[in-house]
Design an enzyme around this catalytic site. Sequence first.
Site, PDB file in Angstrom:
ATOM      1  N   ASN A 149       7.869  -0.279   7.351  1.00 31.28           N
ATOM      2  CA  ASN A 149       7.568   0.114   5.847  1.00 31.28           C
ATOM      3  C   ASN A 149       8.581   1.286   5.433  1.00 31.28           C
ATOM      4  O   ASN A 149       7.992   1.975   4.536  1.00 31.28           O
ATOM      5  CB  ASN A 149       5.926   0.682   5.810  1.00 31.28           C
ATOM      6  CG  ASN A 149       4.847  -0.389   6.047  1.00 31.28           C
ATOM      7  OD1 ASN A 149       5.232  -1.546   5.791  1.00 31.28           O
ATOM      8  ND2 ASN A 149       3.928   0.094   6.905  1.00 31.28           N
ATOM      9  N   HIS A 199      -8.000  -0.910   1.814  1.00 27.71           N
ATOM     10  CA  HIS A 199      -7.781  -0.828   3.120  1.00 27.71           C
ATOM     11  C   HIS A 199      -8.816  -0.398   4.143  1.00 27.71           C
ATOM     12  O   HIS A 199      -9.894   0.147   3.678  1.00 27.71           O
ATOM     13  CB  HIS A 199      -6.643   0.515   3.240  1.00 27.71           C
ATOM     14  CG  HIS A 199      -5.911   0.522   4.696  1.00 27.71           C
ATOM     15  ND1 HIS A 199      -6.269   1.333   5.551  1.00 27.71           N
ATOM     16  CD2 HIS A 199      -4.719  -0.256   4.998  1.00 27.71           C
ATOM     17  CE1 HIS A 199      -5.479   1.397   6.425  1.00 27.71           C
ATOM     18  NE2 HIS A 199      -4.630   0.398   6.200  1.00 27.71           N
ATOM     19  N   GLU A 257      -5.916   0.129  -4.225  1.00 29.81           N
ATOM     20  CA  GLU A 257      -4.712   0.580  -3.792  1.00 29.81           C
ATOM     21  C   GLU A 257      -4.032   0.118  -5.129  1.00 29.81           C
ATOM     22  O   GLU A 257      -4.151  -0.404  -5.614  1.00 29.81           O
ATOM     23  CB  GLU A 257      -4.477  -0.376  -2.827  1.00 29.81           C
ATOM     24  CG  GLU A 257      -5.326  -0.362  -1.503  1.00 29.81           C
ATOM     25  CD  GLU A 257      -4.804  -0.952  -0.238  1.00 29.81           C
ATOM     26  OE1 GLU A 257      -3.699  -1.354   0.022  1.00 29.81           O
ATOM     27  OE2 GLU A 257      -5.783  -1.257   0.726  1.00 29.81           O
ATOM     28  N   SER A 275      -1.292  -3.773   1.006  1.00 28.34           N
ATOM     29  CA  SER A 275      -0.530  -3.752   2.040  1.00 28.34           C
ATOM     30  C   SER A 275      -0.011  -5.065   3.092  1.00 28.34           C
ATOM     31  O   SER A 275       0.931  -5.374   3.557  1.00 28.34           O
ATOM     32  CB  SER A 275      -0.861  -2.646   3.329  1.00 28.34           C
ATOM     33  OG  SER A 275      -2.329  -2.964   3.692  1.00 28.34           O
ATOM     34  N   ASP A 317      -5.577   4.610  -3.503  1.00 31.51           N
ATOM     35  CA  ASP A 317      -4.589   4.887  -2.284  1.00 31.51           C
ATOM     36  C   ASP A 317      -3.399   4.133  -2.654  1.00 31.51           C
ATOM     37  O   ASP A 317      -2.926   3.070  -2.812  1.00 31.51           O
ATOM     38  CB  ASP A 317      -5.168   3.914  -1.173  1.00 31.51           C
ATOM     39  CG  ASP A 317      -4.395   3.814  -0.016  1.00 31.51           C
ATOM     40  OD1 ASP A 317      -3.311   4.514   0.033  1.00 31.51           O
ATOM     41  OD2 ASP A 317      -4.555   3.152   1.014  1.00 31.51           O
ATOM     42  N   HIS A 375       1.757   2.430  -0.434  1.00 31.14           N
ATOM     43  CA  HIS A 375       2.873   1.484  -0.566  1.00 31.14           C
ATOM     44  C   HIS A 375       3.431   1.631  -1.852  1.00 31.14           C
ATOM     45  O   HIS A 375       4.414   0.911  -2.166  1.00 31.14           O
ATOM     46  CB  HIS A 375       2.442   0.194  -0.134  1.00 31.14           C
ATOM     47  CG  HIS A 375       1.968   0.163   1.315  1.00 31.14           C
ATOM     48  ND1 HIS A 375       2.809  -0.109   2.464  1.00 31.14           N
ATOM     49  CD2 HIS A 375       0.711   0.300   2.032  1.00 31.14           C
ATOM     50  CE1 HIS A 375       2.259  -0.181   3.336  1.00 31.14           C
ATOM     51  NE2 HIS A 375       0.882   0.099   3.329  1.00 31.14           N
ATOM     52  N   LYS A 413       5.798   5.737   4.571  1.00 31.16           N
ATOM     53  CA  LYS A 413       6.457   4.376   3.813  1.00 31.16           C
ATOM     54  C   LYS A 413       7.723   4.658   3.324  1.00 31.16           C
ATOM     55  O   LYS A 413       8.931   4.992   3.915  1.00 31.16           O
ATOM     56  CB  LYS A 413       5.420   3.902   2.824  1.00 31.16           C
ATOM     57  CG  LYS A 413       4.157   2.967   3.649  1.00 31.16           C
ATOM     58  CD  LYS A 413       3.356   3.889   4.170  1.00 31.16           C
ATOM     59  CE  LYS A 413       2.249   3.064   4.934  1.00 31.16           C
ATOM     60  NZ  LYS A 413       1.227   3.852   5.638  1.00 31.16           N
TER      61      LYS A 413
END
Length: 399
Positions: free
Chosen positions: A51, A137, A177, A181, A206, A209, A233
Amino acid sequence: MTSLGLPAIGKHPIALRISEKLAELNAAGLLRQRHVAATSQQSVLIDFSHNDYLGLAHEPALAQALYDGATVYGVGSGASPLVSGYSQAHVALEQGLCEITGHQACMLFSSGFSANSALMKTLFNPDDTVIADKLVHASVIDGLKDSGSKISRFLHNEINSAARIIERNPNTAVVTESVFSMDGDIAPIVELSDLCKQHGCWLIVDDAHGFGVLPSSFVNADNVDIQVVTFGKALGCQGAAILASTEVIDYLVATCREYIYSTALAPANAQLALAAINWQQTHPELLEQLTANIALFRQLALVNKLSITSSTTAIQPIMIGDNHQVIAIAQQLKQRGFLVGAIRSPTVPKGQARLRITLNAQHQINDIHALVNSLTLLIHQYSDTDAKLGALAPQTVAK
């Protein structure tokens, strides 16, 4: 078992349960094992599994920043943040993150998983209802379960599904998120933010990413109440942060057990993370190259009829379906010089095993062409084999 109900002489019952579970996972193609990764100098593989989206993990200037931080502060923090582990390096990083996101206050953790789970279990209690995206997640789910709160899930990225639940549960909290992910798709943050404001809900995102690769205006204090960012990341280093109002952060600092009883993130790592933020902001060509690499991969994958999703981010899943098949293809890709992730349930839903291709700014055009060529050959080989086996299978007649 003996007639008295005692375990038979031999293997301990816990050891027996472990052996049976390992055998079950292996038979299902779900046995996860560690593999030692080669250093960048040793590796002959082109890595499409990590990542490190901007390639900062091996940037010499950032290695120097880490060295400089260790020279000043030592290699560890030595204590929890509430004892003596909170340094000027931590303060500087927190202030920098607040300036970028617009939040009033910040607190640091050693990993995104610990930040998410600690936030959920500390913030909520059994009297709360928390509304969460179906694919949020595992760290969020674990924290919510530990909190004892009621969890209501809306269909993944479906704003109408979220709206129905939010309307029935005003003055609660919504968790999602920014970039998911495993699918690489982007949440409807603007729409969720509007819904939350209309119904008195907090929006918690979240942003693991998304931070560092999506515009800072996408997730910030203007549209979310609490934002979790990670440094492993796009920043290429280690650690995480929760950003929120001063009151929320004061509450978490005073009551969060993970924060109170864990050794603080090393100050050298905090100094490194701030240096990585500054590097990312002063080198926009990295994000431009990442964007170009994503576009090239998607173009080639579509031309070669690979089963890609609608993701426009660095995360590009190739849907395979079968657990054993996805492992086999990943192993053969490794033999051809490419490292990719083979993702299986329960990380993704059963039957949705996939190759998780992650692109970064350091990938070369030839690397991407070669990867797609190998993917196309291997996936088509498996498809042809499955078709032949299907033709040889006994035919049944409906009754």
